[in-house]
Design an enzyme around this catalytic site. Sequence first.
Site, PDB file in Angstrom:
ATOM      1  N   ASP A 122      12.257  18.542  36.859  1.00 43.07           N
ATOM      2  CA  ASP A 122      12.477  19.722  36.011  1.00 43.07           C
ATOM      3  C   ASP A 122      12.510  20.949  36.906  1.00 43.07           C
ATOM      4  O   ASP A 122      12.499  20.827  38.142  1.00 43.07           O
ATOM      5  CB  ASP A 122      11.390  19.836  34.938  1.00 43.07           C
ATOM      6  CG  ASP A 122      11.930  20.390  33.624  1.00 43.07           C
ATOM      7  OD1 ASP A 122      12.389  21.550  33.625  1.00 43.07           O
ATOM      8  OD2 ASP A 122      11.924  19.672  32.617  1.00 43.07           O
ATOM      9  N   HIS A 195      17.729  22.468  33.628  1.00 45.07           N
ATOM     10  CA  HIS A 195      16.373  22.168  34.114  1.00 45.07           C
ATOM     11  C   HIS A 195      16.430  21.593  35.530  1.00 45.07           C
ATOM     12  O   HIS A 195      15.807  20.574  35.831  1.00 45.07           O
ATOM     13  CB  HIS A 195      15.659  21.211  33.161  1.00 45.07           C
ATOM     14  CG  HIS A 195      15.229  21.855  31.875  1.00 45.07           C
ATOM     15  ND1 HIS A 195      14.257  22.823  31.830  1.00 45.07           N
ATOM     16  CD2 HIS A 195      15.656  21.678  30.602  1.00 45.07           C
ATOM     17  CE1 HIS A 195      14.087  23.217  30.566  1.00 45.07           C
ATOM     18  NE2 HIS A 195      14.933  22.542  29.797  1.00 45.07           N
ATOM     19  N   GLU A 258      18.923  21.943  26.735  1.00 47.32           N
ATOM     20  CA  GLU A 258      18.706  23.342  27.083  1.00 47.32           C
ATOM     21  C   GLU A 258      19.447  23.746  28.359  1.00 47.32           C
ATOM     22  O   GLU A 258      18.854  24.255  29.306  1.00 47.32           O
ATOM     23  CB  GLU A 258      17.207  23.613  27.235  1.00 47.32           C
ATOM     24  CG  GLU A 258      16.430  23.370  25.949  1.00 47.32           C
ATOM     25  CD  GLU A 258      14.950  23.651  26.088  1.00 47.32           C
ATOM     26  OE1 GLU A 258      14.346  24.145  25.127  1.00 47.32           O
ATOM     27  OE2 GLU A 258      14.388  23.373  27.172  1.00 47.32           O
TER      28      GLU A 258
END
Length: 689
Positions: A122, A195, A258
């Site tokens: 991440d 990410h 995202e």
Amino acid sequence: MLFRSEFVIEKANYKKSKIHLLLDKKAANESYILNIDEHRILISGDEKGILYGLFTLIQLIHDEKNEGLSAPCVSIKDTPRFQWRGMHLDVSRHFFQKEFIKKYIDFLAFFKMNIFHWHLTDDQGWRIEIKKYPLLTKIGAFRNGTLIGHDTDFPRLYDTLNYGGFYTQEDIREIVSYADKRGVTIVPEIEMPGHAMAALAAYPELSCTGNSISVAKEWGVFEDVFCAKEETFIFLENVLSEVMDLFPGKYIHIGGDECPKTRWKECVNCQKIIKEDKLKDEHELQSHFIKRIEKFVNSKGKQIIGWDEILEGGLAPNAAVMSWRGTEGGIQAANENHYVVMSPGSHCYFDHYQGLPGNEPLAIGGYTPLEKVYSFEPVPAELSIDKQHYILGAQANLWTEYIISEKQVEYMIFPRLTALSEVVWSLPVNKNFNSYEKRLAHILKLLDKLNVNCSRSFYNISMQVYPGKNSGIDCSLSAGDVSKTIHYSVDGSNPNANSPAYKSPVSILNNTTIKAALFDGNKMISSVISQDFSINKASGKKITLKHEAHKNYNHGGAFTLVDGITGKLPWFGRDWLGFLNTDFEAIIDFGSEQLISLIMADFLKAENSWIYYPVEVEFLFSMNGDEFVSVKKFDEADLLNMIRCVIFDREAFSARYIKVIAKALDRIPDGKSGSGNRAWLFIDEIGVN
């Protein structure tokens, strides 16, 4: 480790042992039969089934008053409802050592969970050794500082510690083997295309700008993502080749969530691909990205699974979907004949609070108590019968932004993991929360003996609020153990055995702090719960909504807005109403004409959770409930200067009804978490004086 025993399954020898294991090659997958009588214990099934039978036996064993071990004479025929019974752990935000990962796997196996979703990369850290790209762990596995406190705090503070760690490939092989012996399949997650800050800190040439960046030291979503160019795909294919060699399971999780499109919109390489491949926009570019990765993964005999954002722009042909933003993405994927794992934040995010925030360690927000986890049904009612087989099962997720220790991990998953295990194993007709609650007491005693740090929030006193019989708020208190006594105070002091004993709802007519605890005689046996009440003219009054709040954030219904309880930060899901794809409109009826000089409405902003302030708020009044007159409208420019509370203060006027209208943000801005989606609108208390 918790459960070191490794069982060799052989033909049963009834003369040498009182516990017999019998391998049944015709048994259904993961099923077992456990028979206990006065003479012997017999467990039969396939290999995983026998292991589960042994764990059931351990759970049945009692040691009452140190008189020796005993188990009831029973006959159990058991088989799981779902093939995917998963639990996730994020090791990027906070890193956990190899021995704890093994212990975590023990937890899953003991409660018959068969999937460990290992979130390895991440923005805040790259945790898996890739031999072809050593900088991923040399640079990407460490960050120079970490956010202190909550990301809603202002100003934000950071420490300056070099934090990180990673697992070598030897560590990975050891853990994979350990899990396999316990019937647990590991699904690794390598995040893409977003990410990716930790990877880009190591190899900035894979970004759209090529600029040097650092491993992220705070939480959220960042604009720097993998560039959709050939060099990136070569890198990711090389990474995934090493990952797939380490993990023998069927699925590779590629994230997909995202991913801001800001850099792609400005990137010459990305725009060239959009033009050459005749893609509609950057959302279709993400679909192109995922499809390219899927084709490679499929060529190696594996399949991809990703968060439900991979639906955007068109789903890759063979991809499975993990539905986290609710059940809607899962329903869409199943209707398109794709396999689905249900993991909605409303029921399956174990990083949310499980009790009142004042009694809990700092968490990201939300509210997912034990009862809510147990109530989860993975197969949506909206899904037709012929599509239901696409639901593989369900999974809980543990994101670790605010979970810094192994003991805190245990606290956040227990006892909620036991509730989820029953959700994914048992048919709905066999579920009963009262029965589960009774059995839970025994399981918690067993976990205590194993020195597992279990939350006892479920056993704390519950508080419910209602409109007062005459005015104000009535507050009721309850505890699971009705044989014990609740003592409470209303003056802000901690209760003791001499404080009033709770017998009937407490009437709250003024600003008050109620504190309460459970007592066994003179001994306090629970945490002290505390709740502040702020009473105004709207408290306890009749309120109606034009649109119902979203089912996931509708605890207490419309009354939540006039219950005298102001929502706290970090946000606690029980105190707020959440609205999605609709604006907010409410009418408060005071029952008679009132003099009013102040109206306020409390809104929430939590961008990482896609929650934004409204772009317009209007207050109106009426004498008859039909004809309303606007007294004040706030536009976006006005609201930018306000924090949470939208307040209208003027010379007193008369009204019986007040209407509050708030318009939600249509589209989350580029570069923000959930960009392109409609924002959530969260509102709490409406105050009138």
